[in-house]
Scaffold this active site. Sequence first.
Site, PDB file in Angstrom:
ATOM      1  N   HIS A  59       9.129  -9.593   7.943  1.00 41.36           N
ATOM      2  CA  HIS A  59       7.914  -8.970   7.464  1.00 41.36           C
ATOM      3  C   HIS A  59       8.068  -8.415   6.037  1.00 41.36           C
ATOM      4  CE1 HIS A  59       4.524  -5.825   8.409  1.00 41.36           C
ATOM      5  NE2 HIS A  59       4.370  -6.436   7.262  1.00 41.36           N
TER       6      HIS A  59
ATOM      7  N   HIS B 224       5.788  -6.294   0.545  1.00 35.55           N
ATOM      8  CA  HIS B 224       6.474  -7.540   0.903  1.00 35.55           C
ATOM      9  C   HIS B 224       7.341  -7.979  -0.280  1.00 35.55           C
ATOM     10  CE1 HIS B 224       2.794  -8.526   3.676  1.00 35.55           C
ATOM     11  NE2 HIS B 224       3.562  -7.583   4.189  1.00 35.55           N
TER      12      HIS B 224
ATOM     13  N   TYR C 225      21.173  15.283  -9.100  1.00 35.45           N
ATOM     14  CA  TYR C 225      20.476  14.424 -10.056  1.00 35.45           C
ATOM     15  C   TYR C 225      19.110  14.978 -10.459  1.00 35.45           C
ATOM     16  CZ  TYR C 225      18.492  10.216 -12.123  1.00 35.45           C
ATOM     17  OH  TYR C 225      17.911   9.316 -12.975  1.00 35.45           O
TER      18      TYR C 225
ATOM     19  N   SER D 182      -8.461  -1.487   2.511  1.00 41.06           N
ATOM     20  CA  SER D 182      -7.993  -2.843   2.848  1.00 41.06           C
ATOM     21  C   SER D 182      -8.542  -3.899   1.881  1.00 41.06           C
ATOM     22  CB  SER D 182      -8.447  -3.183   4.275  1.00 41.06           C
ATOM     23  OG  SER D 182      -7.991  -4.461   4.654  1.00 41.06           O
TER      24      SER D 182
ATOM     25  N   SER E 218      -6.551   0.474   4.836  1.00 42.95           N
ATOM     26  CA  SER E 218      -5.552  -0.601   4.876  1.00 42.95           C
ATOM     27  C   SER E 218      -5.287  -1.045   6.304  1.00 42.95           C
ATOM     28  CB  SER E 218      -4.251  -0.073   4.263  1.00 42.95           C
ATOM     29  OG  SER E 218      -3.172  -0.895   4.635  1.00 42.95           O
ATOM     30  N   SER E 219      -5.061  -2.331   6.485  1.00 39.47           N
ATOM     31  CA  SER E 219      -4.754  -2.830   7.831  1.00 39.47           C
ATOM     32  C   SER E 219      -3.392  -2.336   8.316  1.00 39.47           C
ATOM     33  CB  SER E 219      -4.798  -4.365   7.844  1.00 39.47           C
ATOM     34  OG  SER E 219      -3.861  -4.883   6.950  1.00 39.47           O
TER      35      SER E 219
ATOM     36  N   ASP F 146      23.848   6.227  -3.935  1.00 40.48           N
ATOM     37  CA  ASP F 146      23.041   7.346  -4.425  1.00 40.48           C
ATOM     38  C   ASP F 146      21.741   7.495  -3.637  1.00 40.48           C
ATOM     39  OD1 ASP F 146      24.863   7.791  -6.490  1.00 40.48           O
ATOM     40  OD2 ASP F 146      23.623   6.878  -8.042  1.00 40.48           O
TER      41      ASP F 146
ATOM     42  N   ASN G 229       0.813  -1.205   0.000  1.00 40.72           N
ATOM     43  CA  ASN G 229       0.000   0.000   0.000  1.00 40.72           C
ATOM     44  C   ASN G 229       0.851   1.260   0.000  1.00 40.72           C
ATOM     45  OD1 ASN G 229       0.562   0.044   3.025  1.00 40.72           O
ATOM     46  ND2 ASN G 229      -0.740  -1.780   2.841  1.00 40.72           N
TER      47      ASN G 229
ATOM     48  N   HIS H 102       4.416   0.528   1.853  1.00 42.45           N
ATOM     49  CA  HIS H 102       4.698  -0.761   2.480  1.00 42.45           C
ATOM     50  C   HIS H 102       4.532  -1.862   1.448  1.00 42.45           C
ATOM     51  CE1 HIS H 102       4.948  -4.104   5.072  1.00 42.45           C
ATOM     52  NE2 HIS H 102       3.665  -4.402   5.036  1.00 42.45           N
TER      53      HIS H 102
END
Lengths: 222, 222, 222, 222
Positions: free
Chosen positions: D162, D99, D216, D47, D76-77, D122, D31, D97
Amino acid sequence: MSTVVRKLRETVCRLHEELVRYNLVAWTAGNVSGRVPGEDLFVIKPSGVSYDELTPESIVVCDLDGELVEGELSPSSDTAAHAYVYRAMPHVGGVVHTHSTYASAWAARGEAIPCVLTAMADEFGGEIPVGPFALIGGDDIGKGVVATLENHRSPAVLMRNHGVFSIGRDARAAVKAAVMCEDVARTVHVARQLGEPLPIAQADIDSLYDRYQNVYGQRSPR
Amino acid sequence: MSTVVRKLRETVCRLHEELVRYNLVAWTAGNVSGRVPGEDLFVIKPSGVSYDELTPESIVVCDLDGELVEGELSPSSDTAAHAYVYRAMPHVGGVVHTHSTYASAWAARGEAIPCVLTAMADEFGGEIPVGPFALIGGDDIGKGVVATLENHRSPAVLMRNHGVFSIGRDARAAVKAAVMCEDVARTVHVARQLGEPLPIAQADIDSLYDRYQNVYGQRSPR
Amino acid sequence: MSTVVRKLRETVCRLHEELVRYNLVAWTAGNVSGRVPGEDLFVIKPSGVSYDELTPESIVVCDLDGELVEGELSPSSDTAAHAYVYRAMPHVGGVVHTHSTYASAWAARGEAIPCVLTAMADEFGGEIPVGPFALIGGDDIGKGVVATLENHRSPAVLMRNHGVFSIGRDARAAVKAAVMCEDVARTVHVARQLGEPLPIAQADIDSLYDRYQNVYGQRSPR
Amino acid sequence: MSTVVRKLRETVCRLHEELVRYNLVAWTAGNVSGRVPGEDLFVIKPSGVSYDELTPESIVVCDLDGELVEGELSPSSDTAAHAYVYRAMPHVGGVVHTHSTYASAWAARGEAIPCVLTAMADEFGGEIPVGPFALIGGDDIGKGVVATLENHRSPAVLMRNHGVFSIGRDARAAVKAAVMCEDVARTVHVARQLGEPLPIAQADIDSLYDRYQNVYGQRSPR
């Protein structure tokens, strides 16, 4: 054909796209089925048909012995295994079978995937277990799937030297389990390539599993 | 140009999309050919043309010595190998060549892929064998392919330090063998990264191979 | 703006799509440039612009000192390295820079990729060499690229702890070298994960390189 | 609903496509959120909604305690963790977030990613650090993220067993950090599979970090 069956054929046809999208299948090697609510029937992919050619009309209807009830094409060669699961597990509304790469690699070694990720605790409630070696063609695969999953939180089983069977309350939930199974199979594989993943305490696994099953997502079913 | 040749060019052109879809090829490094039924001819990809630019018209027609018979462009630089296979193996109707990553990695080590997956037993009937090192430009590659495959169930051979050649009753079957070869090459590689895959008994391999070749899919050819 | 420059901007803009297609770049980390034939100019990607937003008009024109000559945006932060290559190597018409995963992994270890695949012999004529560690911002990267490649058949160099620079007679050839570099970096990596790849005799490498540079593809330039 | 919030919802909705494009997420597991400038509010993914179904209207608005302020769906949880970061780090305008596979594999071993690539110097200015194991449902994850990142150059943290949390001055910068985190996690993983990557001197890391943060890209914000 009832409206319920027509809609289920559409749903199951479309869910095969998720197998393709998440790279769980090569050529025609993977299938989704869904139980017809309130009837001793389920719908399933026809055998050897490519995912591009799959249409709702090509999805076939079988009874719980795996016999073709409606449809032009032969049902998936895995139909007997799906049928056995529906007969033995009345709460199961969807079954998925794939040979997804990382999960099948764990299956080739006959090794369960240890629960070292919070996402695994959420979805699987612990390790993903290994089922027996079984030949296709009778009830052996179905029996192996059921014997492994009936005493387990995990909705997925790694059938030895073969691939994954996953179950769910409906076809969509079973597809989600197949997708998440490959995802965690890959992440835990990669983690283990360079050392040992840290364990998660059983109490934390229990707590995560309980919360995810009861709190996650929207209240109304999606 | 006969209707048969025109349709075969379309089929072979479209089958190159499967090489791209399954990530079997980089840039222009892979080709599909198909035998013209009943004639000493086959159609094949032109050399150095990108898959995006490939059209049915750009597919060239060669005789079984690999000489250009029809088409504007030079045939694939692998044409001699395809031609040798068609000359030596009359039952072969399609040939595919790729440098797909995992299969080529086994080939770079000169190592056959052991049959530790039921999907391998189905499609390959045992291990996927290794062929000799051979230079491009004459009949050496074709000879190596034929010498390896003529006494083998496997429709695919890992040519040492090179890549994969696969065969089939038609071009589509040869493409399927190339796709499945990379799929099992990857899965067995991943399995072996963390230990030894469990063997499958020879009798079970035989049983799976026999069933898949005779029962799988729809009765009508697909 | 001349027609030649306009067409070159279109070509270089479109070639960035190949970097995306072959997964050679994340976010904005990779760039293609092309020399303007017969002039002391080259065109290059602007800095920090995403590949989706890239248009022919956004491609900038620089002189061989890397100074902006035409264009609204700042040139790529790698412009000095590209400019140095064009100054030092008059036969080079295209330069590509990426951080593609497998090639950058070899570069992180400072290890050349050994020539154990016929496709490597074809395109690179031997190993893919490693260049020095160099900081961005002056001529150090360009000097390292040129010092490594000027005595080498390989059109690609693995800059230590950094990524790949590739060259070609035009921008398309440099992109092809970048694509093939990642492809063989991955295959040789995978091969070495489970043992040692078999070597190819130097005479065979020489023979393959000579043939590919002079015979492969269509007679007319593609 | 103010125009600012409407536009932010569109931006945050669209940024989820980048998570999909770069393969950072499976099913609904990831999310993006963005702070509403000048207000104690942020917008975040609802969620359990799939990325295909996400619309600007479905993005919800929360206050800095993570309570739903506007929107039809449950947030979202992971909302509590995002909220904690916004409360504790006033300069943060976006949080992501995921995974993602390789980063989560490092997290499963509880191992920081060493800075052995110039692209890491960088973007991250050194190693990507590991945060504590923390259960979802309260402020523990948010506290762990903030405690790890507040004394660190890195905009990303690997939360043990996690996944990744990343931050940025806005949602787009946080997404870039998540994309680059997975990219370097993969490259360093691959490098280490066949040996030890060469270190980069601290002074060079400092020099690269300073230049990238200040030179940059284009002068105007993108």
